[in-house]
Design an enzyme around this catalytic site. Structure first.
Site, PDB file in Angstrom:
ATOM      1  N   LYS A 195       0.901  -1.386  -0.308  1.00 30.02           N
ATOM      2  CA  LYS A 195       0.065  -0.084   0.232  1.00 30.02           C
ATOM      3  C   LYS A 195       0.733   1.026   0.228  1.00 30.02           C
ATOM      4  O   LYS A 195       1.194   1.427   1.127  1.00 30.02           O
ATOM      5  CB  LYS A 195      -0.893   0.039   1.489  1.00 30.02           C
ATOM      6  CG  LYS A 195      -1.421   1.277   1.231  1.00 30.02           C
ATOM      7  CD  LYS A 195      -2.046   1.824   2.785  1.00 30.02           C
ATOM      8  CE  LYS A 195      -2.451   2.934   2.752  1.00 30.02           C
ATOM      9  NZ  LYS A 195      -1.847   3.577   1.681  1.00 30.02           N
TER      10      LYS A 195
ATOM     11  N   GLU B  48      10.095   1.001  10.447  1.00 30.29           N
ATOM     12  CA  GLU B  48      11.119   2.028  10.110  1.00 30.29           C
ATOM     13  C   GLU B  48      10.602   3.302  10.343  1.00 30.29           C
ATOM     14  O   GLU B  48       9.070   3.591   9.550  1.00 30.29           O
ATOM     15  CB  GLU B  48      11.987   1.287   8.668  1.00 30.29           C
ATOM     16  CG  GLU B  48      11.929   0.817   7.747  1.00 30.29           C
ATOM     17  CD  GLU B  48      13.980   0.809   8.612  1.00 30.29           C
ATOM     18  OE1 GLU B  48      14.469   1.508   9.460  1.00 30.29           O
ATOM     19  OE2 GLU B  48      14.329  -0.457   9.195  1.00 30.29           O
TER      20      GLU B  48
ATOM     21  N   CYS C 128      14.113  10.798   7.176  1.00 26.03           N
ATOM     22  CA  CYS C 128      13.518   9.831   8.028  1.00 26.03           C
ATOM     23  C   CYS C 128      14.910   9.939   8.571  1.00 26.03           C
ATOM     24  O   CYS C 128      15.152  10.637   9.822  1.00 26.03           O
ATOM     25  CB  CYS C 128      13.102   8.545   8.089  1.00 26.03           C
ATOM     26  SG  CYS C 128      13.560   7.706   7.193  1.00 26.03           S
TER      27      CYS C 128
ATOM     28  N   GLU D 223       9.811  15.703  15.818  1.00 32.34           N
ATOM     29  CA  GLU D 223      10.410  15.559  13.694  1.00 32.34           C
ATOM     30  C   GLU D 223      10.186  16.434  13.247  1.00 32.34           C
ATOM     31  O   GLU D 223       8.242  17.305  12.692  1.00 32.34           O
ATOM     32  CB  GLU D 223       9.817  14.510  13.200  1.00 32.34           C
ATOM     33  CG  GLU D 223      11.011  14.327  12.668  1.00 32.34           C
ATOM     34  CD  GLU D 223      10.534  12.779  11.446  1.00 32.34           C
ATOM     35  OE1 GLU D 223       9.103  12.248  11.899  1.00 32.34           O
ATOM     36  OE2 GLU D 223      11.562  12.170  10.742  1.00 32.34           O
TER      37      GLU D 223
END
Ligand code: NAP
Length: 484
Positions: free
Chosen positions: A179, A254, A288, A385
């Protein structure tokens, strides 16, 4: 409409057939640089996902027992097809994601490299003969494909994140229901087309787009899906880990990062600036492993900031498809607002904007590459983040303080440090709580090495010899009665 070399697929690949959503609904895919509609993809849900899982489960019976040389051959063909189509794939990636074409070409190339790596690595997926405690026994440890794999990928690397999952899964003999992210589904669908073109059997690779909740829910609920591999936010990763409990699926996660970039007084300043630019501004700060916090030692702080300012101001902002562009648009308005809020929070708490700091004159989701000094641990980006082109610079005095600050987050994906002190290098390796550590480099990713985070940045590794392990089950067989 640009067909991107025939790779723009507006349907889903389920059981070897290109299909639309059962109810005919679609979702729009926009070019983030222009806001223009690129096209639509099916808005599939639970029913279509179940069909894809059924197809993958059926295909698994033959695929998992197929000759390894057959699978390896197909993977090599896929690798070649990716490189042969690098240009249209890169253009498609830039059109839906926004990154500069040069970065998009790099992403296609590393995706292909992951496929080749796992085609090679599976030939070394050895078992073991274990010494038995008695003479009448033989003990064997063998490795087997885990089963149907659900793969959920993010929008920031829609091509290479799929490569890291498809490569080991297909090499191991698993079948896949993937997906892609709704903002960037076309790169994933193009992988489906290439897999079909090079001859992967029906049902081995299935690509479903649409409602994350419904597709993800069907994948997580299915007892036929034995493993889920996810790249995305820590928030959604936690949801999936909880959902995996009911059928005790293997999971690889992850997740998000909050990378520190530590510059010691003895650093090579040129190298540190080069690494800072790569690790901070690649993909407009939306990776990331992007630097989230610069920690710069007092003796080199001002020189580093002056050089970072110059390099940041020299970045060319524009449509990623235009020659020379180094910074494209951000993915969406929510991403821009998050960066704006972080800048407002930091300046209210005493940070100083050195350059940038606001939306770019180009409009839309373009944002000025920004440098800010006077960062402190109470500012939002110290623990969250950023995911945008904002460099936040903290000043530190001594090594211990930098390491303690670097570790003061629940994330543990990537960390970088610049120093020429070899003793310090090993102290950093011992003490930094990160899965990836770059010393004197801002770019560590390579197919040969394991990529993955510690703490809330996830579990499992992608790439390296470790990248195959999660797709293989280990069985132990004891053969007894051999003395008669
Ligand atoms: P996200 O919002 O977590 O979405 C990632 C994927 O999960 C998308 O395909 C999304 O679908 C899907 N999803 C959302 N809700 C779901 C649910 N309830 N069930 C199942 N699937 C669901 O993350 P993102 O914003 O796309 O990506 C950015 C994040 O990914 C950042 O935190 C970044 O650090 C992380 N990331 C980590 C790595 C790594 O290797 N550690 C690499 C790249 C990115 P929709 O798009 O349809 O919502």
């Amino acid at each position: 409409m640009n067909s991107f070399g025939g790779l723009l697929q507006t349907s889903n690949l389920i059981g070897g057939k290109w299909r639309d959503a059962n109810d005919g609904t679609t979702i729009d895919v926009l070019n983030p640089a222009s806001g223009v509609l690129l096209g639509t993809v099916p808005n599939c849900g639970e029913g279509e996902t179940r069909l894809a899982i059924e197809a993958a489960a059926e295909a698994f019976a033959d695929w998992s027992r197929s000759n390894m040389s057959f699978r390896v051959g197909l993977l090599h063909k896929l690798h070649d097809a990716l490189l042969d189509n690098c240009e249209p794939l890169a253009q498609l990636l830039t059109a839906e994601q926004g990154k500069p074409l040069a970065e998009a070409r790099g992403e296609i190339a590393i995706g292909a490299a992951y496929i080749r790596w796992f085609a090679e690595e599976v030939r070394r997926a050895k078992g073991e003969i274990v010494p038995a405690p008695t003479a009448d026994r033989r003990l064997m440890v063998t490795r087997h494909p885990v089963g149907v794999v659900g793969a959920i990928t993010p929008w920031n690397f829609p091509s290479s994140m799929l490569a890291r999952k498809l490569g080991p899964a297909l090499a191991a003999g698993c079948t896949v229901v993937a997906k892609p992210a709704s903002a960037t589904p076309y790169s994933g669908l193009a992988w489906g087309k290439l897999c079909q073109d090079v001859g992967f059997p029906e049902g081995v690779v299935n690509i479903v787009t649409g409602s994350a909740h419904a597709i993800g829910g069907a994948i997580m609920a299915s007892p036929d899906v034995r493993k889920v591999t996810f790249t995305g936010s820590t928030e959604i990763g936690k949801v999936l880990i909880r959902q995996s409990a009911d059928s005790v699926k293997k999971v690889s996660m992850e997740l998000g990062g909050n990378a520190p970039f530590i510059v010691f007084d003895d650093a090579d300043l040129d190298a540190a600036i080069e690494g800072a630019m790569i690790s901070k501004y690649r993909n407009m700060g939306q990776t990331c492993v992007c630097t989230n916090r610069f920690y710069v030692q007092a003796g080199i702080h001002d020189k580093f900031v002056a050089r970072l300012k110059d390099a940041t101001e020299a970045l060319k902002v524009g449509d990623g498809s235009e020659d020379g562009t180094q910074q494209g648009p951000m993915i969406d308005e929510a991403g821009v607002k998050k960066v704006e809020a972080m800048i407002a929070d930091a300046t209210a708490k005493g940070a100083h904007i050195v350059t940038g700091g606001k939306r770019h004159a180009k409009g839309g989701t373009f944002f000025e590459p920004t440098v800010l000094t006077g960062a402190t641990s109470d500012m939002q980006f110290a623990t969250e983040e950023i995911f945008g082109p904002l460099s936040a610079v903290f000043r530190f005095e001594v090594e211990d303080a930098a390491i303690t600050a670097a570790n003061a987050t629940e994330f543990g994906l990537a960390a970088y440090a610049y120093t020429r002190d070899i003793g310090r290098v090993f102290r950093l390796n011992d003490q930094l709580e990160y899965g990836l550590i770059g010393i004197n480099t801002g770019l560590v990713t390579t197919v040969e090495a394991p990529f993955g985070g510690l703490k809330e940045s996830g579990m499992g590794k992608e790439g390296g010899s470790q990248g195959l392990d999660d797709y293989l089950e280990t069985k132990y067989m004891c053969v007894a009665g051999l003395d008669g």
